[in-house]
Design a protein around this motif. Structure first.
Motif, mmCIF file in Angstrom:
data_model
loop_
_atom_site.group_PDB
_atom_site.id
_atom_site.type_symbol
_atom_site.label_atom_id
_atom_site.label_comp_id
_atom_site.label_asym_id
_atom_site.label_seq_id
_atom_site.Cartn_x
_atom_site.Cartn_y
_atom_site.Cartn_z
ATOM 1 N N GLY A 1 0.880 -1.138 0.056
ATOM 2 C CA GLY A 1 0.286 0.089 0.129
ATOM 3 C C GLY A 1 0.829 1.073 -0.005
ATOM 4 N N GLY A 2 2.072 1.292 0.624
ATOM 5 C CA GLY A 2 2.677 2.654 0.772
ATOM 6 C C GLY A 2 3.158 2.839 -0.415
ATOM 7 N N TYR A 3 3.802 1.683 -1.485
ATOM 8 C CA TYR A 3 4.283 2.330 -2.811
ATOM 9 C C TYR A 3 3.245 3.017 -3.500
ATOM 10 C CZ TYR A 3 8.343 -0.634 -1.792
ATOM 11 O OH TYR A 3 9.658 -1.152 -1.128
ATOM 12 N N LEU A 4 2.026 2.266 -3.530
ATOM 13 C CA LEU A 4 0.744 2.918 -4.068
ATOM 14 C C LEU A 4 0.607 4.214 -3.811
ATOM 15 C CD1 LEU A 4 -1.336 2.201 -6.550
ATOM 16 C CD2 LEU A 4 -2.869 1.691 -4.645
ATOM 17 N N ARG A 5 0.596 4.490 -2.463
ATOM 18 C CA ARG A 5 0.409 5.818 -1.948
ATOM 19 C C ARG A 5 1.526 6.590 -2.335
ATOM 20 N NH1 ARG A 5 2.077 7.072 2.956
ATOM 21 N NH2 ARG A 5 2.194 5.057 3.628
ATOM 22 N N ILE A 6 2.757 6.425 -2.370
ATOM 23 C CA ILE A 6 3.809 7.436 -2.431
ATOM 24 C C ILE A 6 4.302 7.545 -4.078
ATOM 25 C CG2 ILE A 6 6.455 7.636 -1.901
ATOM 26 C CD1 ILE A 6 5.839 6.150 0.745
ATOM 27 N N LEU A 7 4.160 6.550 -4.877
ATOM 28 C CA LEU A 7 4.626 6.667 -6.236
ATOM 29 C C LEU A 7 3.522 7.139 -7.040
ATOM 30 C CD1 LEU A 7 6.171 3.036 -6.615
ATOM 31 C CD2 LEU A 7 7.566 5.106 -6.331
ATOM 32 N N PRO A 8 4.031 7.978 -7.997
ATOM 33 C CA PRO A 8 2.946 8.523 -8.717
ATOM 34 C C PRO A 8 2.165 7.479 -9.788
ATOM 35 C CG PRO A 8 5.036 9.145 -9.724
ATOM 36 C CD PRO A 8 5.225 8.260 -8.483
ATOM 37 N N GLU B 1 -3.732 3.542 6.001
ATOM 38 C CA GLU B 1 -3.620 4.115 4.790
ATOM 39 C C GLU B 1 -4.994 4.482 4.159
ATOM 40 O OE1 GLU B 1 0.300 2.937 2.936
ATOM 41 O OE2 GLU B 1 -0.558 1.178 3.424
ATOM 42 N N LEU B 2 -5.839 4.178 4.492
ATOM 43 C CA LEU B 2 -7.217 4.282 3.855
ATOM 44 C C LEU B 2 -7.948 5.275 4.702
ATOM 45 C CD1 LEU B 2 -8.303 0.533 3.152
ATOM 46 C CD2 LEU B 2 -7.510 2.447 1.422
ATOM 47 N N SER B 3 -7.528 5.784 5.911
ATOM 48 C CA SER B 3 -8.382 6.786 6.826
ATOM 49 C C SER B 3 -8.226 7.979 6.267
ATOM 50 C CB SER B 3 -7.319 6.463 8.249
ATOM 51 O OG SER B 3 -8.200 7.474 8.937
ATOM 52 N N LYS B 4 -9.192 8.681 6.433
ATOM 53 C CA LYS B 4 -9.260 10.236 5.987
ATOM 54 C C LYS B 4 -8.933 11.020 6.960
ATOM 55 C CE LYS B 4 -12.366 9.559 1.992
ATOM 56 N NZ LYS B 4 -13.086 10.025 1.050
ATOM 57 N N GLN B 5 -8.517 10.282 8.416
ATOM 58 C CA GLN B 5 -8.148 11.132 9.389
ATOM 59 C C GLN B 5 -6.758 11.468 9.471
ATOM 60 O OE1 GLN B 5 -9.082 9.078 12.942
ATOM 61 N NE2 GLN B 5 -11.321 9.357 12.730
ATOM 62 N N HIS C 1 12.552 10.436 7.218
ATOM 63 C CA HIS C 1 12.057 9.415 6.224
ATOM 64 C C HIS C 1 10.861 8.511 6.482
ATOM 65 C CE1 HIS C 1 14.464 5.846 7.845
ATOM 66 N NE2 HIS C 1 15.584 7.006 8.165
ATOM 67 N N ASN C 2 10.872 8.095 7.600
ATOM 68 C CA ASN C 2 9.714 7.421 8.358
ATOM 69 C C ASN C 2 8.387 8.278 8.474
ATOM 70 O OD1 ASN C 2 10.724 5.012 8.638
ATOM 71 N ND2 ASN C 2 11.792 5.522 10.447
ATOM 72 N N ARG C 3 8.624 9.810 8.925
ATOM 73 C CA ARG C 3 7.679 10.568 8.812
ATOM 74 C C ARG C 3 7.038 10.807 7.478
ATOM 75 N NH1 ARG C 3 7.264 13.774 13.193
ATOM 76 N NH2 ARG C 3 8.877 13.669 14.633
ATOM 77 N N PHE C 4 7.997 10.825 6.250
ATOM 78 C CA PHE C 4 7.570 11.118 5.097
ATOM 79 C C PHE C 4 6.791 9.783 4.566
ATOM 80 C CE2 PHE C 4 8.451 9.998 0.552
ATOM 81 C CZ PHE C 4 7.979 11.309 -0.030
ATOM 82 N N ARG C 5 7.364 8.745 4.981
ATOM 83 C CA ARG C 5 6.559 7.377 4.410
ATOM 84 C C ARG C 5 5.111 7.299 4.991
ATOM 85 N NH1 ARG C 5 7.332 2.107 6.365
ATOM 86 N NH2 ARG C 5 8.334 2.818 8.266
ATOM 87 N N PHE C 6 5.056 7.580 6.405
ATOM 88 C CA PHE C 6 3.654 7.358 6.939
ATOM 89 C C PHE C 6 2.577 8.378 6.362
ATOM 90 C CE2 PHE C 6 6.083 4.796 9.848
ATOM 91 C CZ PHE C 6 4.992 3.575 9.880
ATOM 92 N N LYS C 7 3.155 9.775 6.050
ATOM 93 C CA LYS C 7 2.265 10.723 5.777
ATOM 94 C C LYS C 7 1.891 11.148 4.354
ATOM 95 C CE LYS C 7 2.558 13.076 10.117
ATOM 96 N NZ LYS C 7 2.797 14.372 11.014
ATOM 97 N N TYR C 8 2.843 10.941 3.461
ATOM 98 C CA TYR C 8 2.836 11.318 1.968
ATOM 99 C C TYR C 8 1.836 10.439 1.253
ATOM 100 C CZ TYR C 8 4.137 12.902 -2.553
ATOM 101 O OH TYR C 8 4.143 13.441 -3.583
ATOM 102 N N GLY C 9 1.187 11.133 0.422
ATOM 103 C CA GLY C 9 0.169 10.470 -0.501
ATOM 104 C C GLY C 9 -1.098 10.087 -0.013
ATOM 105 N N ARG C 10 -1.461 10.509 1.180
ATOM 106 C CA ARG C 10 -2.680 9.780 1.877
ATOM 107 C C ARG C 10 -3.716 10.515 1.176
ATOM 108 N NH1 ARG C 10 -2.206 8.989 7.598
ATOM 109 N NH2 ARG C 10 -4.475 8.639 7.595
ATOM 110 N N SER C 11 -3.934 11.678 0.608
ATOM 111 C CA SER C 11 -4.803 12.420 0.048
ATOM 112 C C SER C 11 -5.175 11.843 -1.234
ATOM 113 C CB SER C 11 -4.561 13.823 0.241
ATOM 114 O OG SER C 11 -3.679 14.096 -0.890
ATOM 115 N N SER C 12 -4.288 11.026 -1.912
ATOM 116 C CA SER C 12 -4.491 10.573 -3.322
ATOM 117 C C SER C 12 -4.826 8.769 -3.291
ATOM 118 C CB SER C 12 -3.287 10.919 -4.205
ATOM 119 O OG SER C 12 -2.234 10.185 -3.764
#
Length: 96
Positions: free
Chosen positions: A1-8, A34-38, A50-61
């Motif tokens: 899921g993280g790769y889908l979330r982070i990669l374009p 990763e599916l939470s809108k919160q 890098h862990n902060r980035f990994r957990f937060k980036y791409g959640r809106s998409s």
């Protein structure tokens, strides 16, 4: 899921399409958070950047990307199942 979330999406689609072209088994797993809108909870200051980035980036998409992924897989006649159903089918295969 993280790769889908982070990669374009165009890159994810290209990578996933390789599985489709080769008719390979494809498993997609995504963590529920990763599916939470919160908003993500605030991480302790000791968590590296890098862990902060990994957990937060791409959640809106991620919801849009999952919709696109499902359409891509359905278009290519993939079937969908749960791990529980998959496990049962393997157990039944081995017991036959």
């Amino acid at each position: 899921g993280g790769y889908l979330r982070i990669l374009p999406w165009f890159l994810s689609k290209r990578l996933i399409s390789k599985y489709i072209e080769n008719k390979e088994f494809y498993v997609f797993y995504i963590h529920p958070f990763e599916l939470s809108k919160q908003l993500s909870p605030e991480l302790p200051s000791t968590v590296k950047w890098h862990n902060r980035f990994r957990f937060k980036y791409g959640r809106s998409s991620v919801h849009n990307k999952i919709d696109q992924l499902i359409k891509l897989l359905k278009k290519n006649n993939f079937t969908f199942t749960t791990f529980s159903e998959l496990r049962s089918s393997f157990i039944n295969l081995n017991n036959s």
